[in-house]
Design an enzyme around this catalytic site. Structure first.
Site, short mmCIF file in Angstrom:
data_model
loop_
_atom_site.label_atom_id
_atom_site.label_comp_id
_atom_site.label_asym_id
_atom_site.label_seq_id
_atom_site.Cartn_x
_atom_site.Cartn_y
_atom_site.Cartn_z
N SER A 163 -3.49 2.95 -18.31
CA SER A 163 -4.90 3.17 -17.96
C SER A 163 -5.48 4.45 -18.55
O SER A 163 -6.68 4.69 -18.44
CB SER A 163 -5.05 3.19 -16.43
OG SER A 163 -4.35 4.27 -15.87
N LYS A 210 -8.75 5.82 -7.54
CA LYS A 210 -9.23 6.62 -8.66
C LYS A 210 -10.67 7.08 -8.43
O LYS A 210 -11.02 8.24 -8.69
CB LYS A 210 -9.13 5.81 -9.96
CG LYS A 210 -7.69 5.52 -10.38
CD LYS A 210 -7.63 4.65 -11.63
CE LYS A 210 -6.19 4.37 -12.04
NZ LYS A 210 -6.11 3.51 -13.24
N GLY A 215 0.82 -1.20 0.00
CA GLY A 215 0.00 0.00 0.00
C GLY A 215 0.86 1.25 0.00
O GLY A 215 2.08 1.19 0.17
N PRO A 216 0.24 2.40 -0.17
CA PRO A 216 0.96 3.67 -0.21
C PRO A 216 1.64 3.96 1.14
O PRO A 216 1.30 3.37 2.16
CB PRO A 216 -0.14 4.70 -0.52
CG PRO A 216 -1.28 3.91 -1.04
CD PRO A 216 -1.21 2.57 -0.40
N PRO A 217 2.59 4.91 1.15
CA PRO A 217 3.24 5.28 2.42
C PRO A 217 2.25 5.88 3.41
O PRO A 217 1.31 6.56 3.02
CB PRO A 217 4.28 6.33 1.98
CG PRO A 217 4.46 6.12 0.51
CD PRO A 217 3.16 5.61 -0.01
N GLY A 218 2.50 5.62 4.68
CA GLY A 218 1.71 6.25 5.73
C GLY A 218 0.36 5.61 6.00
O GLY A 218 -0.46 6.19 6.70
N THR A 219 0.13 4.40 5.46
CA THR A 219 -1.18 3.77 5.65
C THR A 219 -1.19 2.77 6.81
O THR A 219 -2.15 2.04 6.97
CB THR A 219 -1.63 3.07 4.36
OG1 THR A 219 -0.57 2.23 3.88
CG2 THR A 219 -1.99 4.08 3.30
N GLY A 220 -0.10 2.71 7.58
CA GLY A 220 -0.11 1.90 8.79
C GLY A 220 0.41 0.49 8.63
O GLY A 220 0.13 -0.36 9.46
N LYS A 221 1.19 0.23 7.58
CA LYS A 221 1.67 -1.14 7.35
C LYS A 221 2.64 -1.58 8.44
O LYS A 221 2.54 -2.68 8.98
CB LYS A 221 2.36 -1.21 5.98
CG LYS A 221 1.45 -0.87 4.81
CD LYS A 221 2.16 -1.04 3.49
CE LYS A 221 3.33 -0.08 3.32
NZ LYS A 221 2.92 1.34 3.33
N THR A 222 3.59 -0.71 8.77
CA THR A 222 4.59 -1.07 9.78
C THR A 222 3.98 -1.11 11.18
O THR A 222 4.25 -2.02 11.97
CB THR A 222 5.75 -0.06 9.76
OG1 THR A 222 6.32 -0.03 8.44
CG2 THR A 222 6.83 -0.45 10.76
#
Length: 785
Positions: A692, A735, A359-366
């Site tokens: 796209s 999108k 996912g994009p940065p800052g989405t809480g993965k870590t």
């Protein structure tokens, strides 16, 4: 000589004077020199006494001026005293007899004592045979000592040959041999002659035994120690001493290693490897670097957890509460972890999944990974792979290399101290490869559930079981992850947060966190819901919430300053005074065009910070049939533009087929040869790529050629083929979210993305009219006015 004499006492530190001995030395103390010069004018008698340290070892002492002076000393006569050319005083003394300090005169500044002359007890030996035996026995013992030690004192040898008086012989030997001063003092202070003789004989015997043993050790070591190893002679001697003496486990490092090996919770293969390495260290006599390498390897093996495991928390309700409490949303990740926990509870040993959060940065993965470890009560270790290019970072170095060490996986197990931790492989999409190896290839074995039961680190050289480890990986995109590695992981996508999700995260998590971080009480700062929504829409533009947290932190810092400077008890921030804390709004919302235009189409694009609307402009002009592409398009997007132009040309003029497509506008056959086409996508500094935008550019070209306007409240996304078919695309949620924010009413989506729309939250699509299209005919029908 009187029986009791008043004499000055001269303390000595490194010498014990015996009767019959001659002693000469330099005097540094002016005070002592004056005493001796004064004595030179009278009877010249003084008492020389050995000065002990704080540990008097049972000796009788008297304290004066900081000196611990032994009461037994030697009465000496000053034979000569002179001043040298450099101004020093040099004195020569002759030992006369033993003396005992009865008392010290405390009124004098010098050490003046009443000294009793000591007479020897049991000094008369009537039996001449016994006397001669004692003399010859002592001489023989001293001769053996000389033979063993390999050195001989000429002065003592002369006395041994000439001196027949046993009392004088004992004093000469005791004073002349290299005994410790403490031992010499014990002999000097022994008034019983027989006991004194026995002490001397025992001391010489011990000296002979120690010297013999030392010679044996030197002989064993000499053949093994070369020129470069002389500095380690004492260490090698100590090892041989331990072997000869059979030292116990507490002092024997090898035995301590062996004991730890037997107690280690590991397989027999590991223990056998350790036994061999310990034996190799025990018998090795290499350089210090080799010994340090061997010892470091053993300590590394002993420090690994091997079969030591922690007990997972199998309470599903507790785990769910922890995950929901620390993170908002992220439903798929939470469900997958709870499924794993349920299987583990039922089977007792569930296969640990290998999950990659994309996912994009800052989405809480870590942060979700750490929350999972907390929920399951697992040890948590993070390994950052960003920029790692060396295979040895994963597999370790061969231990034969200087500075070799295990790889990061083994180090993670050492730090976790259990064999079933949660290991986070952060930024797995940012590994690299060069001449030193391919990091991603090294991870193939680590992340393969069928192979990692026998993972072999180059340094450890023993298989390590990683099947109990719960691996989580994070990535921003799967495009840069090699396919074999991607195939070994279960992909869980974490999409961009919606405005509503960001609002809940800010209100329930970020705001309380920043208040606490900046020392604010809950009641001291109030930020209204409208202000939070304005921060989200006007001051941040991201897929995650990192910048949102920074903005909230900035408000908290300014509020803290305001409370202290203006003596306020409460600071209230609303949408009207928010600019006082954060300045002017940075991002104005993207809005759809007000009027339909020719050649202007609204596309949708995915970026690393979320979805955006992509305005596409097409112009035609007199020319030679060339196509001009601007807006920093990538190779794939340029190919899509050429494909779109070919498709429009084929359906309007019949090029490539017998006739123009039915229903399409008719254009003269030479139109495309006499006109140039300029396709531009604004924000030219931002790189753009991907297929796209194919139907978007095709619609724009068709509009520019036919002069038909395109709806301004409509956006589209999809890949185009030369036959006009519309292919599926990715990033649909982001999108559609961008279209919703921009006020778009209708969105054209590839029919093959229908399943993706069904998984998107109702909140995003409730205000959108989504039309699924299979080909360009449907696209043009919906888009053109």
């Amino acid at each position: 000589m009187e029986n009791i004499m008043t004499l000055p006492v001269i303390p000595t530190y490194k010498v014990v004077l015996f009767p019959g001995m001659m002693l000469h030395f330099d005097i540094n103390s002016k005070k002592t020199a004056k005493v001796l010069w004064d004595k030179m004018k009278t009877d010249r008698y003084i008492l020389v006494s050995y000065q002990m340290d704080q540990d008097n070892d049972g000796e009788e002492i008297t304290e004066r001026d900081g000196y611990n002076i032994c009461r037994y000393g030697c009465i000496a006569r000053i034979k000569q005293m002179v001043r040298t050319q450099n101004g020093r005083n040099r004195v020569e003394l002759e030992g006369i007899t033993r003396g005992y300090i009865l008392s010290v005169d405390e009124t004098k500044s010098d050490i003046i004592a009443d000294v009793e002359v000591v007479e020897d007890e049991n000094a008369d030996i009537d039996n001449p045979i016994e006397y001669e035996a004692m003399v010859s026995g002592l001489r023989e013992l001293v001769g053996i000592y000389y033979q063993v030690s390999g050195r001989e004192d000429g002065n003592i040898s002369t006395h041994l040959l000439k001196e027949k008086n046993l009392i004088k012989l004992v004093d000469n030997v005791a004073g002349g041999l290299d005994f410790k001063e403490r031992d010499k003092q014990k002999i000097l202070g022994e008034t019983d002659f027989i006991a004194r003789y026995e002490k001397l004989v025992q001391l010489i015997g011990n000296k002979i035994a120690v010297t013999k043993f030392s010679n044996d050790i030197k002989g064993k070591i000499k053949s093994k120690v070369d020129e470069n190893q002389r500095n380690y002679l004492l260490r090698e001697q100590l090892k041989v001493i331990y072997q000869e003496m059979g030292e116990d486990d507490e002092v024997d490092e090898m035995e301590a290693f062996m004991r730890q090996t037997e107690e280690l919770p590991a397989s027999e293969e590991v223990k056998e490897k350790l036994r061999k390495e310990i034996h190799r260290l025990k018998v090795s006599r290499g350089s210090a670097s080799e010994e340090a390498t061997q010892r470091g390897y053993i300590e590394t093996l002993l420090s690994l957890p091997w079969d030591k495991k922690s007990d997972d928390n199998t309470d599903l309700k507790h785990a769910k509460e922890i995950l929901d409490q620390e993170h908002f949303g992220l439903t798929k990740v939470k469900e997958r972890m709870l499924e794993f926990l349920a299987v583990r509870t039922l089977t007792g040993k569930g296969e640990s999944p290998i999950i990659c959060l994309v996912g994009p940065p800052g989405t809480g993965k870590t942060s979700i990974a750490k929350s999972i470890a907390t929920a399951l009560e697992k040890e948590y270790v993070r390994i950052c792979l960003g920029g790692v290019r060396d295979e040895a970072e994963i597999r370790g170095h061969r231990k034969t290399y200087v500075g070799a060490m295990p790889g990061r996986i083994i180090e993670a197990l050492r730090n976790a101290k259990v064999s079933n931790p949660l290991i986070l492989l952060d930024e797995i999409d940012k590994t690299g490869s060069d001449r030193r190896g391919d990091t991603a290839s090294a991870l193939l074995e680590v992340l393969d559930g069928e192979q990692n039961q026998h993972f072999t680190d180059h340094y450890i050289e023993v298989p390590v079981d990683l099947s109990e480890v719960l691996f989580l990986a994070t990535a921003n995109t799967t495009d840069t992850i090699p396919k074999p590695l991607l195939d070994r992981m279960e992909i869980v996508e974490i999409n961009s947060y919606t405005a509503v999700e960001k609002f809940h995260i800010a209100k329930e998590h970020l705001l309380p966190k920043q208040k606490k971080k900046n020392g604010l009480k809950k009641s001291q700062l109030t930020i209204t819901d409208a202000a939070l929504r304005k921060i989200i829409s006007g001051y941040t533009k991201e897929a995650g919430v990192r910048n949102l947290e920074r903005k909230i932190g900035s408000v908290c810092r300014k509020a803290a300053r305001e409370i202290l400077e203006n003596d306020k008890s409460v600071v209230r921030v609303n949408d009207k005074n928010l600019e006082d804390y954060l300045g002017k709004i940075k991002y104005l919302p993207e809005k759809a065009g007000k009027e339909a235009e020719v050649g202007s189409v609204c596309g949708l694009a995915w970026t690393s910070v979320g979805g955006v609307t992509l305005a596409t402009e097409v112009l035609t002009m007199q020319g030679k049939g060339e196509i001009l592409l601007t807006g920093k398009m990538g190779d794939v997007m340029q190919e899509s533009a050429k494909t779109a132009l070919s498709y429009v040309r084929s359906i309007t003029t019949g090029d490539g087929s017998k006739t123009a497509k039915k229903g399409a506008a008719k254009i003269p056959a030479d139109y495309f040869a006499k006109h140039d086409f300029h396709i531009h996508i604004p924000e030219g500094a931002v790189p753009k790529d991907g297929p796209s935008a194919g139907i978007t550019m095709a619609t724009g070209i068709y509009s520019a050629v036919t002069k038909q306007k395109v709806r301004s409240d409509l956006a589209m996304t999809g890949e185009i083929t030369l036959r006009g078919n519309v292919l599926p695309i990715g990033g649909l949620k982001e999108k559609l979210l961008a279209a919703n924010i921009a006020g778009i009413k209708t969105v054209l989506v590839p029919d093959k993305n229908r399943k993706d729309v069904d998984e998107i939250e109702e909140e995003i699509i409730k205000d959108l009219d989504i039309i699924f299209v299979e080909n360009m005919d449907q696209v043009l029908k919906e888009a053109l006015v």
